[in-house]
Design a protein around this motif. Structure first.
Motif, PDB file in Angstrom:
ATOM      1  N   CYS A 138      81.795  13.140   7.502  1.00  0.00           N
ATOM      2  CA  CYS A 138      81.211  14.452   7.203  1.00  0.00           C
ATOM      3  C   CYS A 138      82.343  15.430   6.917  1.00  0.00           C
ATOM      4  N   SER A 176      73.666  18.529   0.672  1.00  0.00           N
ATOM      5  CA  SER A 176      73.174  17.154   0.737  1.00  0.00           C
ATOM      6  C   SER A 176      72.611  16.744  -0.616  1.00  0.00           C
ATOM      7  N   CYS A 183      76.765  14.907  -0.548  1.00  0.00           N
ATOM      8  CA  CYS A 183      77.819  14.853   0.465  1.00  0.00           C
ATOM      9  C   CYS A 183      77.240  14.822   1.876  1.00  0.00           C
ATOM     10  N   ARG A 184      77.918  14.097   2.773  1.00  0.00           N
ATOM     11  CA  ARG A 184      77.517  14.108   4.178  1.00  0.00           C
ATOM     12  C   ARG A 184      77.761  15.509   4.734  1.00  0.00           C
ATOM     13  N   CYS A 185      76.750  16.063   5.393  1.00  0.00           N
ATOM     14  CA  CYS A 185      76.899  17.420   5.896  1.00  0.00           C
ATOM     15  C   CYS A 185      76.127  17.589   7.200  1.00  0.00           C
ATOM     16  N   PRO A 221      69.507  13.331   2.894  1.00  0.00           N
ATOM     17  CA  PRO A 221      70.108  12.951   4.172  1.00  0.00           C
ATOM     18  C   PRO A 221      70.951  14.083   4.759  1.00  0.00           C
ATOM     19  N   PHE A 263      74.443   9.767  10.729  1.00  0.00           N
ATOM     20  CA  PHE A 263      74.801   9.891   9.309  1.00  0.00           C
ATOM     21  C   PHE A 263      74.389   8.641   8.527  1.00  0.00           C
ATOM     22  N   ASP A 264      74.575   7.469   9.144  1.00  0.00           N
ATOM     23  CA  ASP A 264      74.177   6.227   8.458  1.00  0.00           C
ATOM     24  C   ASP A 264      72.658   6.165   8.286  1.00  0.00           C
ATOM     25  N   ASP A 308      71.428   8.518   5.564  1.00  0.00           N
ATOM     26  CA  ASP A 308      71.630   7.957   4.225  1.00  0.00           C
ATOM     27  C   ASP A 308      70.655   6.812   3.953  1.00  0.00           C
ATOM     28  N   LEU A 327      81.573   5.178   1.565  1.00  0.00           N
ATOM     29  CA  LEU A 327      80.203   5.691   1.731  1.00  0.00           C
ATOM     30  C   LEU A 327      79.330   5.245   0.564  1.00  0.00           C
ATOM     31  N   LYS A 329      75.303   7.736  -4.269  1.00  0.00           N
ATOM     32  CA  LYS A 329      74.008   8.418  -4.274  1.00  0.00           C
ATOM     33  C   LYS A 329      73.627   8.769  -5.705  1.00  0.00           C
TER      34      LYS A 329
END
Lengths: 321, 354
Positions: free
Chosen positions: B21, B67, B71-73, B98, B154-155, B158, B190, B193
């Motif tokens: 993240c 998101s 991006c992971r956030c 996600p 986080f996984d 997603d 990662l 997407k």
């Protein structure tokens, strides 16, 4: 010799092209098109000077002009989908100007637009770029999230007056204050269009709306909010300008301002904000050409046009605007 | 990585960084301020971005944008702030994005207090905002587990393109315990997407949206979401069954901090000749109802304990059926039950009180 080409089934019969043509080339038909609207006929083709005013004012991209082997064309950054806006609503003109700026700067493939809630809620169907539909008023926050995640993208928010200046006031001011490198297109038509003509934060004093049937009473509802003037007081550098789309000259100035706003983002200079005075013939209860006149006579004295702040000059003095 | 002594909130922040993240959007509120404080210093060290939003409403919508851009956030807040975020969360769930949200719960309703609570269980597990949707909800009971679950969150976000809520309470957030970050995700590993708004070069344009004006299309979208939640229920249920003293007469059902208190009570009860066990849901949505049913089948008494007036209790009763008596012991407002209180409740049930 210039030739006016009318794609009659895209037309919603607003007649703005007929009013705008300085040479009286166009006249409205007495027949209706496939959608049930009257449409312009090229009555006096020999009088056409190729000024392209008709192209500029057409909110439905239904007119092109061919001149010296060149034909005007709709921008690539717009889809071909006919827009849902009411006849004569100038959202379509503003959409085209935004799309032209995107095309002109060659950034279509790295642009993300934010659609608002309001009349332009379906903007994601019209802008031929990646789009993100925000909740009511939060476009600047969504834009912030995208731009911070991917600073290489060109991010613009397209918002109306209820969305931006009422429910989204906090998001608008704070995005500007943080100096987010985004471009905000603020369409001010002084009314809530989609929900049926209620009073907006920008409704004029005395203007009748469905929630102020006797006209906006400033002792109860306060005065219309001048967003550009409000934002210019923030110390953070920004490009802040107000334009209008009520006639061809104003549209050309608006086109330049919108391109400049995007250019600032491309250069990574600053936050950019373009307030566009726009008409709502349906909400105002006026014919499209009357709405343009009403905007000029009533809104422009209260909402003066011009650049209010630039990254180079800071706040622009009234005498220099 | 070696073990470190860390505050729960800081461990949550570091776990997010280790999970890849790089974006945090949030607004200060007690008792979770150490998460944004930690990340405001930590994220810039790894090329990330910390934004202190103007409100939780804005923070949740920034999360919605980030998101959407693939991006992971992360955002974090505490109960009143989480209520404000519900607008964004509903849109995020509807748009199938996600994100990870941490709620370090405090007492409510209204402004409530700043001490630990579990009174947001229903908001967390039943949707929370408007519309038919669910967040996947993970409930840590230790600082180590908070770190592990944040990484998993986080996984899972997603995997399901769904908001994942890590539901802790003020105790988990504020206490210090040894913690080890068991893995570190490299950004290049990662998952791609393809749906994200990253500019339409070389592909059709992407649209992140939750507006469906055609009722039949919206209905189909709602059922599609339901199928996703059903898949979560089949695949993601997690729980801990703790029964160190053999076949139990009393089964405690508790999550988060209360589960720790229950463990102390269970050991104390063993000394008094009452065998008790703990069923601790780790996923609150999906609720591990089948596993609970099995655990409850072997005991005489079921005792739910929460820092609420009885919220998880509704799920326990739903899964055990109306013919199965379920007792409840709750403390609220920031008051935390002692192990002695739980011992006394269990003794009453076992018929061995005073």
């Amino acid at each position: 010799m210039p030739t006016v080409l009318v794609e009659k089934d895209r037309c919603k019969g607003c007649g703005l092209c007929v009013s705008a043509c300085p040479s009286h080339v166009l006249a409205m038909s007495s027949e209706i098109n496939a959608r049930g609207y009257f449409f312009p006929l090229v009555e006096h083709p020999d009088d056409c000077t190729g000024c392209r005013y008709c192209v500029l004012v057409c909110p439905d991209l239904a007119i092109q002009v061919e001149n010296k082997g060149k034909t005007t064309a709709p921008p690539e950054a717009l889809t071909e989908k006919p827009m849902h806006y009411c006849p004569g609503c100038t959202h379509g003109v503003i959409h085209r100007l935004v799309a032209e700026a995107i095309d002109g700067l060659g950034v279509r493939e790295r642009t993300v637009g934010i659609a608002p809630v309001g009349c332009s809620v379906l903007a994601y169907e019209y802008f031929n770029v990646d789009m993100h539909e925000a909740s009511h008023g939060r476009a600047a926050a969504v834009a912030t999230g995208i731009k911070r995640a991917r600073p290489d993208l060109i991010v613009f928010a397209y918002q109306g007056d209820g969305d931006l200046a009422s429910i989204g006031m906090a998001e608008t001011i704070h995005a500007a204050n943080r100096g987010e490198k985004i471009t905000v297109i603020f369409v001010n038509n002084a009314i809530y269009g989609m929900t049926g003509g209620q009073m907006a934060p920008t409704t004029m004093p005395g203007q009748v709306a469905s929630t102020c049937p006797l006209g906006r009473d400033v002792t109860l509802a306060g005065y219309p909010i001048r967003m550009v003037e409000l934002l210019k007081e923030l110390k953070t550098p920004a490009y802040l300008t107000r334009v209008s789309v009520h006639d061809p000259k104003a549209i050309m100035q608006a086109r330049a301002a919108i391109k400049k706003a995007f250019q600032h983002q491309v250069n990574g200079t600053c936050y950019s904000f373009v307030e566009v005075l726009s008409t709502c013939p349906t909400g105002w209860g006026l014919q499209p050409h009357e709405a343009c006149d009403w905007l000029r006579d009533n809104m422009m004295p209260y909402y003066p046009l011009g650049e209010f702040k630039t990254p180079e000059k800071g706040v622009v003095k009234e005498t220099e605007r | 990585m070696a073990k470190k002594l860390m505050k729960g909130c800081e461990a949550i922040g570091e776990a997010a960084v280790q999970a890849g993240c790089r974006l945090f959007f949030g607004y200060p509120i007690t008792p979770q301020n150490e998460i944004p404080e930690y990340l405001s210093a930590r994220l810039p060290q790894v090329g990330g971005t910390f934004v202190q939003a103007e409100s939780e409403v804005a923070a949740s919508n920034m999360l919605y944008g980030a998101s959407g851009a693939g991006c992971r956030c992360l955002t974090s807040s505490s109960s009143p702030g989480i209520s404000l975020m519900m607008e964004g969360v509903s849109y995020i769930a509807a748009s199938e994005l996600p994100v990870v949200i941490v709620n370090i719960m405090r007492g409510g309703p209204g402004l409530g207090g700043i001490l630990p609570s579990q009174s947001d269980y229903l908001q967390a597990t039943k949707g929370g905002g408007h519309g038919d949707y669910r967040c996947l909800v993970l409930a840590p009971s230790t600082v180590q587990e908070a770190a592990d679950l944040v990484m998993d969150a986080f996984d899972l976000a997603d995997k399901y393109r769904n908001p994942v809520l890590v539901l802790g309470d003020g105790l988990i957030g504020q206490m210090m315990e040894p913690v080890e970050f068991k893995r570190s995700t490299r950004l290049e590993d990662l998952p791609a997407k393809s749906w994200a708004t990253t500019g339409c070069k070389g592909r059709e344009r992407n649209i992140i949206n939750s507006l469906y004006l055609d009722p039949e299309v919206l209905e189909a979208h709602n059922w599609k979401l339901v199928r996703k939640y059903e898949e979560m229920a089949r695949t993601e249920c997690r729980h801990e069954f703790w029964s160190p003293h053999g076949d139990a007469d009393v089964l405690f059902v508790a999550y988060g901090s209360v589960a720790r208190i229950a463990k102390t009570a269970i050991d104390a009860l063993a000394e008094k000749g009452v065998k008790a066990a703990l069923f601790r849901p780790i996923t609150l949505f999906p609720f591990p109802g089948d596993a609970l049913e099995k655990a409850a089948a072997r005991v005489k008494h079921v005792l739910v304990s929460e820092l609420s007036t009885g919220q998880m209790l509704e799920d326990v009763r739903f899964h055990l059926g109306k013919h199965r008596p379920v007792s409840f012991y709750g403390r609220v407002g920031g008051v935390i039950m002692t192990p002695d209180e739980l011992v006394a409740e269990a003794l009453k049930l076992a018929g061995k009180a005073g």
